[in-house]
Design an enzyme around this catalytic site. Structure first.
Site, PDB file in Angstrom:
ATOM      1  N   CYS A  43      37.657  15.714  60.245  1.00  8.17           N
ATOM      2  CA  CYS A  43      39.039  16.181  60.355  1.00  8.17           C
ATOM      3  C   CYS A  43      39.871  15.735  59.160  1.00  8.17           C
ATOM      4  O   CYS A  43      40.540  16.546  58.530  1.00  8.17           O
ATOM      5  CB  CYS A  43      39.664  15.669  61.648  1.00  8.17           C
ATOM      6  SG  CYS A  43      41.384  16.181  61.833  1.00  8.17           S
ATOM      7  N   CYS A  48      40.360  19.559  59.302  1.00  7.49           N
ATOM      8  CA  CYS A  48      41.663  20.090  59.680  1.00  7.49           C
ATOM      9  C   CYS A  48      42.809  19.636  58.786  1.00  7.49           C
ATOM     10  O   CYS A  48      43.734  20.414  58.538  1.00  7.49           O
ATOM     11  CB  CYS A  48      41.968  19.773  61.148  1.00  7.49           C
ATOM     12  SG  CYS A  48      41.320  18.220  61.766  1.00  7.49           S
ATOM     13  N   LYS A  51      42.466  21.409  55.313  1.00  8.29           N
ATOM     14  CA  LYS A  51      42.582  22.839  55.617  1.00  8.29           C
ATOM     15  C   LYS A  51      44.035  23.216  55.868  1.00  8.29           C
ATOM     16  O   LYS A  51      44.520  24.236  55.363  1.00  8.29           O
ATOM     17  CB  LYS A  51      41.740  23.173  56.839  1.00  8.29           C
ATOM     18  CG  LYS A  51      41.904  24.599  57.348  1.00  8.29           C
ATOM     19  CD  LYS A  51      41.428  24.706  58.779  1.00  8.29           C
ATOM     20  CE  LYS A  51      42.323  23.923  59.724  1.00  8.29           C
ATOM     21  NZ  LYS A  51      41.810  23.891  61.108  1.00  8.29           N
ATOM     22  N   TYR A 180      37.165  29.770  64.395  1.00 12.28           N
ATOM     23  CA  TYR A 180      38.311  29.063  63.809  1.00 12.28           C
ATOM     24  C   TYR A 180      38.228  29.016  62.282  1.00 12.28           C
ATOM     25  O   TYR A 180      39.132  29.451  61.578  1.00 12.28           O
ATOM     26  CB  TYR A 180      38.300  27.596  64.252  1.00 12.28           C
ATOM     27  CG  TYR A 180      38.791  27.232  65.614  1.00 12.28           C
ATOM     28  CD1 TYR A 180      40.043  26.661  65.778  1.00 12.28           C
ATOM     29  CD2 TYR A 180      37.995  27.375  66.731  1.00 12.28           C
ATOM     30  CE1 TYR A 180      40.491  26.248  67.019  1.00 12.28           C
ATOM     31  CE2 TYR A 180      38.435  26.978  67.980  1.00 12.28           C
ATOM     32  CZ  TYR A 180      39.688  26.409  68.118  1.00 12.28           C
ATOM     33  OH  TYR A 180      40.119  26.010  69.349  1.00 12.28           O
ATOM     34  N   GLU A 184      40.492  31.100  59.454  1.00 15.88           N
ATOM     35  CA  GLU A 184      41.446  30.269  58.721  1.00 15.88           C
ATOM     36  C   GLU A 184      41.203  30.336  57.223  1.00 15.88           C
ATOM     37  O   GLU A 184      42.141  30.500  56.434  1.00 15.88           O
ATOM     38  CB  GLU A 184      41.372  28.825  59.232  1.00 15.88           C
ATOM     39  CG  GLU A 184      41.933  28.664  60.628  1.00 15.88           C
ATOM     40  CD  GLU A 184      41.668  27.317  61.254  1.00 15.88           C
ATOM     41  OE1 GLU A 184      42.368  26.962  62.214  1.00 15.88           O
ATOM     42  OE2 GLU A 184      40.744  26.602  60.789  1.00 15.88           O
ATOM     43  N   HIS A 438      68.443  30.717  72.214  1.00 17.92           N
ATOM     44  CA  HIS A 438      68.670  31.958  71.458  1.00 17.92           C
ATOM     45  C   HIS A 438      69.364  31.658  70.137  1.00 17.92           C
ATOM     46  O   HIS A 438      70.244  30.803  70.088  1.00 17.92           O
ATOM     47  CB  HIS A 438      69.536  32.899  72.299  1.00 17.92           C
ATOM     48  CG  HIS A 438      69.800  34.213  71.657  1.00 17.92           C
ATOM     49  ND1 HIS A 438      68.844  35.202  71.575  1.00 17.92           N
ATOM     50  CD2 HIS A 438      70.902  34.702  71.033  1.00 17.92           C
ATOM     51  CE1 HIS A 438      69.340  36.248  70.954  1.00 17.92           C
ATOM     52  NE2 HIS A 438      70.597  35.962  70.612  1.00 17.92           N
ATOM     53  N   GLU A 443      62.007  32.329  73.235  1.00 16.79           N
ATOM     54  CA  GLU A 443      62.773  32.700  74.425  1.00 16.79           C
ATOM     55  C   GLU A 443      62.095  33.830  75.199  1.00 16.79           C
ATOM     56  O   GLU A 443      62.364  34.018  76.399  1.00 16.79           O
ATOM     57  CB  GLU A 443      64.197  33.091  74.055  1.00 16.79           C
ATOM     58  CG  GLU A 443      64.336  34.369  73.248  1.00 16.79           C
ATOM     59  CD  GLU A 443      65.787  34.643  72.871  1.00 16.79           C
ATOM     60  OE1 GLU A 443      66.616  34.820  73.781  1.00 16.79           O
ATOM     61  OE2 GLU A 443      66.085  34.665  71.661  1.00 16.79           O
TER      62      GLU A 443
END
Length: 457
Positions: A43, A48, A51, A180, A184, A438, A443
């Site tokens: 990782c 990750c 990346k 994944y 990516e 908002h 929302e």
């Protein structure tokens, strides 16, 4: 006197192993850890973290384009691959230093070496041909990229490991795979300016994800200029005078400067000495463990991707923590592998938690589907046609939310807080009674009143 040099010896200095070592040492255990490459594991070092840095870099090409719609004039620009690599390397070196210092502060003894098992209590540290004995051994060596060993010309491909260290940025890239890592990196290469093709053997990318997400991401990737080919795979790869030439099973010719394979990962158990210690593994090479991460050998445990349960960094960390609390802290607990939120840093991004529509229908039969696809507010001025998708799956009898799936900007951030709500058993009424923020895209999650579809098996 004890016959053991350590109460715990950890093989593998990735996220799960480091967490277990630190927590165990905090309980007063004598802990040693061996790592043959760099502390931080896949990782932090070649997964990750770098990346995500590359994903950030690749998004600027669209940000520059979008700025014009908001009144900005962006001048001449160019991308410098070497500067990105240098900046990434400095950050990874900093993080590895943090991992080392944290282990040392906790009182863990570090070995920069490959280590293998010799029996249920003995570890052979190869760098200095030293053998140590531990009352408990934890294996946390992770996984490694798959390659197609039987593919003619397979020696010419790279994996994600090498992609982080390329000397030159390729102008043409083919990424083989549909999970994944494949989607990516396709987004990364495309965003940085490479002519990019994604080649996947399955009928649609991101197997295991919700069908609407898969289809819409495919469409958005193609809108961004990525060529996505499904239902095909490489038959051979040759090196020519101007780069690589790949021939597919369907007879297509794909020319590229680099061909990257992201066709899955396998447990990194080869040559680890598992047979000598009597540790059972599955047909795929994964170490078999029970809910406490214990193997069939009472003194040996395993956490993380090497067990092939849920192959995500936070899961490995949680498994390592649970192991240390249980074995050394007198606080027994085990990791719950259900309802895990996750993100795919594709472009656009995916955030998801809970069941897919396909899983929900299979489990419950009756499912109410709430779905909203729309153009985000930002793109009303940028002019970009990119769409966002929000989807909620509800079990009609209990009103419980079974899954939420988001495709669009910051979807990963949303999935973290959605994961809390779903683990608490949130109902559709809970979402409906929550005041909307908002103007935000999120929302939509609290304003979808009527089901888009009612499925009754």
């Amino acid at each position: 006197m004890t016959d053991f040099d350590y109460d715990l010896f950890v093989i593998g200095g990735g996220s799960g192993g480091v967490r277990a070592a630190r927590i165990a040492a905090g309980y007063g255990a004598r802990v040693g850890i061996a790592e043959e490459y760099r502390y931080g594991g896949t990782c932090v070092i070649r997964g990750c973290v770098p990346k995500k840095l590359f994903v950030y870099a690749s998004k600027f090409s669209e940000e520059f384009e979008d700025a014009a719609g908001f009144g900005w004039q962006v001048g001449e620009r160019q991308f410098d691959w070497e500067k990105l690599i240098d900046a990434k390397d400095r950050e990874i070196a900093r993080l590895e230093g943090v991992y080392r210092r944290n282990l040392e502060r906790a009182g863990v003894e570090l070995f920069d070496s490959r280590a293998v098992l010799e029996d249920e209590h003995t570890v052979h540290i190869l760098s200095d041909d030293r053998r140590v004995r531990a009352k408990t051994i934890l294996i946390a060596v992770g996984a490694t990229p798959n390659v197609d060993a039987g593919l003619p010309g397979g020696e010419h491909v790279i994996t994600s490991n090498e992609a982080f260290h390329l000397a030159d940025f390729p102008k043409r890239v083919v990424v083989a795979g549909g999970g994944y890592i494949a989607v990516e990196f396709a987004g990364i290469f495309n965003g940085l300016g490479a002519e990019t093709t994604l080649l996947y053997r399955g009928e649609e990318i991101l197997r295991g994800f919700d069908g609407d997400l898969r289809k819409m991401l495919h469409e958005e990737m193609e809108r961004k200029g990525i060529r996505v080919i499904c239902g095909d795979t490489f038959a051979s790869i040759e090196k020519g005078p101007d780069g690589l030439i790949g021939q597919t099973q369907a007879g297509e010719t794909l020319a590229a400067d680099r061909i990257m394979f992201a066709i899955g990962r396998r447990p990194n158990t080869s040559g680890l000495g598992l047979e000598a210690a009597g540790v059972a593994v599955s047909a795929s090479g994964a170490i078999e463990v029970d809910e406490t991460s214990r193997t069939n050998v009472p003194s040996i445990y395993a956490v993380g991707d090497v067990t092939d349960r849920v192959n995500l960094t936070p899961v490995a960390i949680r498994e390592g923590h649970a192991f240390a609390d249980t074995v050394f802290g007198g606080k027994p607990w085990s990791t719950d592998h259900d309802m895990i939120p996750t993100a795919v840093f594709s472009q656009p991004e995916i955030g998801t938690v809970g069941l897919t529509q396909e899983e929900a229908v299979a489990c419950y039969g009756a499912v109410d589907v709430y779905r909203a696809a729309f153009r985000p507010m930002k793109h009303t001025l940028s002019g970009r046609e990119e769409k966002m998708l929000m989807k909620m799956l509800v079990e009609p009898d209990s009103d419980r939310v079974l899954g939420v799936h988001v495709l669009g900007a910051d979807a990963g951030e949303l999935s973290q807080v959605l994961g809390v709500a779903l683990r608490m058993g949130a109902t559709k009424a809970d979402f409906d009674s929550t005041m909307a923020v908002h103007p935000t895209a999120a929302e939509e999650l609290v304003t979808m009143r009527e089901p888009s579809e009612r499925i009754r098996a």
